[in-house]
Design an enzyme around this catalytic site. Structure first.
Site, PDB file in Angstrom:
ATOM      1  N   ASP A   1     -96.503 -76.811 -21.926  1.00 31.13           N
ATOM      2  CA  ASP A   1     -96.365 -77.822 -22.973  1.00 31.13           C
ATOM      3  C   ASP A   1     -94.925 -78.324 -22.951  1.00 31.13           C
ATOM      4  O   ASP A   1     -94.071 -77.760 -22.257  1.00 31.13           O
ATOM      5  CB  ASP A   1     -96.787 -77.296 -24.350  1.00 31.13           C
TER       6      ASP A   1
ATOM      7  N   TYR B   1     -90.963 -79.393 -23.706  1.00 28.19           N
ATOM      8  CA  TYR B   1     -89.826 -78.723 -24.332  1.00 28.19           C
ATOM      9  C   TYR B   1     -89.827 -79.022 -25.823  1.00 28.19           C
ATOM     10  O   TYR B   1     -90.159 -80.135 -26.255  1.00 28.19           O
ATOM     11  CB  TYR B   1     -88.521 -79.224 -23.716  1.00 28.19           C
TER      12      TYR B   1
ATOM     13  N   PHE C   1     -91.583 -80.087 -17.005  1.00 35.32           N
ATOM     14  CA  PHE C   1     -90.327 -79.473 -16.562  1.00 35.32           C
ATOM     15  C   PHE C   1     -89.131 -80.420 -16.599  1.00 35.32           C
ATOM     16  O   PHE C   1     -87.995 -79.966 -16.443  1.00 35.32           O
ATOM     17  CB  PHE C   1     -90.455 -78.875 -15.150  1.00 35.32           C
TER      18      PHE C   1
ATOM     19  N   HIS D   1     -93.651 -67.959 -12.685  1.00 30.98           N
ATOM     20  CA  HIS D   1     -93.034 -69.086 -13.372  1.00 30.98           C
ATOM     21  C   HIS D   1     -91.538 -69.139 -13.040  1.00 30.98           C
ATOM     22  O   HIS D   1     -90.898 -68.102 -12.829  1.00 30.98           O
ATOM     23  CB  HIS D   1     -93.224 -68.919 -14.888  1.00 30.98           C
TER      24      HIS D   1
END
Length: 225
Positions: A67, A69, A80, A192
């Site tokens: 989702d 920031y 990202f 991640h």
């Protein structure tokens, strides 16, 4: 969330979901939150930006995020990425570091990642909004119906694509598509890129060169990372 604002390929793939009751209910929920003074990121004009910058027929690589920031001024509608002039968060710093180590060059590439998006990289979060300071606060409200449909449409069409799943949540979302579409696509799964997990296998995974090698082996142009 007007489906008519999407380009033709995404309208065909996901317009029915956008017009459906779950997304309409989500739109009302977001409007109510904002009317009550809740800060929701990103702004309404950026919420479908990933689809706007990367037309359906142009997608060659998919990078799936979770989702947006949740800090002020950070979310720009691309997974990202952050707007120009904003300091890259740690996960993005690690992505750019891996890109530099994989391909050579500086680790300080433009952090808005718009050039990647325009070049065929779909930077799609599975959930497209978040409340300020509350990560995952809009998970389960309906965005997944849209983004899962977009991913399914991509995986089911004939062109070989690259799907990058970084972290358990992204991999869980992509695993059913991999089981159905098989290995005509390249599925690059790794930990991640967050500071908590990047050293467990994201660093050294070389996703950028591996994606380009796969694309060129199938007659597609490489991505200009």
């Amino acid at each position: 969330m007007n489906p008519d604002e999407l380009e033709q390929g995404w309208r065909a793939a996901a317009g029915a979901v956008l017009r459906g009751p779950r997304l309409q209910a989500l739109a009302r929920r977001l409007a109510d939150e904002e009317a009550a003074g809740v800060a929701v990121y990103p702004s309404p004009t950026c919420r479908l930006r990933a689809l706007a910058l990367t037309p359906f027929a142009s997608v060659r690589v998919v990078i799936l995020g979770q989702d947006p920031y949740h800090g002020p001024g950070q979310a720009n509608g691309l997974a990202f990425a952050v707007p120009p002039g904003v300091r890259p968060p740690p996960s993005l710093q690690n992505i750019l570091r891996e890109r530099a180590e994989d391909l050579g060059g500086a680790a300080s590439a433009p952090a808005d990642l718009a050039a990647w998006a325009r070049g065929g990289v779909l930077l799609l979060n599975r959930v497209l909004t978040v409340r300020a300071g509350q990560p995952a606060s809009h998970a389960g409200l309906g965005w997944e119906a849209l983004t899962d449909r977009c991913l399914e449409a991509l995986a089911c069409q004939g062109r070989p694509l690259v799907f990058m799943g970084w972290g358990a949540q992204a991999q869980a979302a992509l695993a059913p598509l991999r089981a159905r579409a098989g290995e005509r696509h390249l599925w690059l799964f790794s930990p991640h890129p967050s500071p908590l997990s990047a050293h467990r296998g994201f660093f050294g995974s070389r996703p950028f060169s591996r994606a380009n090698a796969f694309l060129t082996s199938h007659g597609e142009a490489p991505i200009d990372w």
